[in-house]
Scaffold this motif. Structure first.
Motif, PDB file in Angstrom:
ATOM      1  N   GLY A  11       0.801  -1.213   0.000  1.00  0.00           N
ATOM      2  CA  GLY A  11       0.000   0.000   0.000  1.00  0.00           C
ATOM      3  C   GLY A  11       0.828   1.254   0.000  1.00  0.00           C
ATOM      4  N   VAL A  12       2.038   1.184   0.596  1.00  0.00           N
ATOM      5  CA  VAL A  12       2.895   2.366   0.702  1.00  0.00           C
ATOM      6  C   VAL A  12       3.809   2.505  -0.494  1.00  0.00           C
ATOM      7  N   GLU A 137      -8.898  -9.462 -14.649  1.00  0.00           N
ATOM      8  CA  GLU A 137      -9.488  -8.399 -13.841  1.00  0.00           C
ATOM      9  C   GLU A 137      -8.501  -7.266 -13.556  1.00  0.00           C
ATOM     10  N   VAL A 138      -7.301  -7.383 -14.112  1.00  0.00           N
ATOM     11  CA  VAL A 138      -6.281  -6.342 -13.961  1.00  0.00           C
ATOM     12  C   VAL A 138      -6.526  -5.239 -14.980  1.00  0.00           C
ATOM     13  N   LYS A 139      -6.615  -3.993 -14.517  1.00  0.00           N
ATOM     14  CA  LYS A 139      -6.808  -2.855 -15.427  1.00  0.00           C
ATOM     15  C   LYS A 139      -5.486  -2.403 -16.028  1.00  0.00           C
ATOM     16  N   ILE A 151      13.060  -5.753  -8.966  1.00  0.00           N
ATOM     17  CA  ILE A 151      11.993  -5.422  -9.900  1.00  0.00           C
ATOM     18  C   ILE A 151      10.702  -6.099  -9.449  1.00  0.00           C
ATOM     19  N   GLU A 152       9.579  -5.400  -9.582  1.00  0.00           N
ATOM     20  CA  GLU A 152       8.280  -5.935  -9.231  1.00  0.00           C
ATOM     21  C   GLU A 152       7.279  -5.598 -10.329  1.00  0.00           C
ATOM     22  N   VAL A 153       6.194  -6.340 -10.344  1.00  0.00           N
ATOM     23  CA  VAL A 153       5.072  -6.049 -11.237  1.00  0.00           C
ATOM     24  C   VAL A 153       3.928  -5.532 -10.380  1.00  0.00           C
ATOM     25  N   ALA A 154       3.578  -4.264 -10.569  1.00  0.00           N
ATOM     26  CA  ALA A 154       2.452  -3.649  -9.857  1.00  0.00           C
ATOM     27  C   ALA A 154       1.233  -3.704 -10.752  1.00  0.00           C
ATOM     28  N   GLY A 202      -7.549  -1.718  -4.809  1.00  0.00           N
ATOM     29  CA  GLY A 202      -7.245  -2.585  -5.944  1.00  0.00           C
ATOM     30  C   GLY A 202      -5.774  -2.717  -6.248  1.00  0.00           C
ATOM     31  N   ARG A 203      -4.923  -2.607  -5.233  1.00  0.00           N
ATOM     32  CA  ARG A 203      -3.479  -2.659  -5.459  1.00  0.00           C
ATOM     33  C   ARG A 203      -2.915  -4.017  -5.029  1.00  0.00           C
ATOM     34  N   CYS A 204      -2.044  -4.567  -5.841  1.00  0.00           N
ATOM     35  CA  CYS A 204      -1.232  -5.714  -5.437  1.00  0.00           C
ATOM     36  C   CYS A 204      -0.024  -5.764  -6.359  1.00  0.00           C
ATOM     37  N   SER A 205       0.999  -6.499  -5.968  1.00  0.00           N
ATOM     38  CA  SER A 205       2.197  -6.593  -6.800  1.00  0.00           C
ATOM     39  C   SER A 205       2.885  -7.914  -6.573  1.00  0.00           C
TER      40      SER A 205
END
Length: 224
Positions: A11-12, A137-139, A151-154, A202-205
């Protein structure tokens, strides 16, 4: 490197990192087969405190106290065929005992000499077992570097999925989920994060990916 995402920081930090340079990767080559956004799924996974987890391992004649990590069983690659066969049999038997839920055994690769057997489960629907979320369901998905340089995928979820994700994370703090590409036991577990707090908006990574894997996953999720 163990592919674990700490959801407390999502979230941060989700949109705080620097966006990496986009690389031209072929997802089919990176992951070894063709995946679509529907193949990206988020599932619950049993923890060692769950009655079903203990029952399944007992049916497999496995002593979990030797190498249990709390949400999965560490297995040597040499034993994968035997262990998976036992896991599939145990899941079939347990489905007849507990008709309210069914479980899917899947592998998570930890390193070259270690795998973890996980039991995934999702929302109960009539005559089927559904994951918590689908990649459809990912926008929007994008790559970024976190503060540690990884590296991450948000990703942002549509409104319905965002509400579902918030409810699920609020109800399952302290439990694990798995981000997976593929179906059933053939799925490839990308990470197995522990839920540390409710995640709204709606946030996740997904963390723990290589640069090519991260860019390939973005292409899969954004190619609806």
């Amino acid at each position: 490197m163990k592919k674990v995402l700490t959801l407390l920081a999502v979230g941060v930090m989700l949109f705080a990192g620097c966006k990496p340079r986009v690389t031209d990767v072929d997802p089919d080559s990176v992951f070894g087969q063709h995946y679509t956004a529907w193949d990206f799924q988020v599932w619950s996974t049993l923890n060692d405190s769950d009655e079903a987890y203990a029952a399944l391992l007992s049916m497999m004649d496995i002593d979990s106290s030797v190498n249990d990590i709390g949400y999965g069983l560490q297995v040597s690659p040499a034993d994968t065929t035997e262990v998976m066969a036992k896991a599939l049999d145990a899941c079939r038997i347990y489905a007849d005992i507990d008709t309210s839920q069914c479980y899917i055994p899947v592998w998570q690769q930890i390193n070259d000499v270690k795998l973890v057997l996980l039991f995934a489960y999702g929302f109960n629907e009539p005559d089927t077992e559904m994951p918590i979320l689908f990649g459809s369901e990912v926008k929007n998905a994008r790559t970024y570097y976190d503060k540690a340089g990884g590296i991450e995928v948000a990703m942002a979820l549509n409104n319905e999925a965002a509400d579902q994700w918030a409810r699920f994370t609020a109800d399952n703090i302290g439990r694990n989920v798995i981000f997976m590409l593929g179906q059933d036991r053939e799925g490839r577990v990308l990470s197995s994060p522990r839920i540390m707090c409710e995640i709204t908006g709606g946030r996740c990574s997904v963390a723990g990916l290589t640069v090519d894997e991260a860019h390939a996953l973005v292409k899969i999720l954004n190619n609806k």
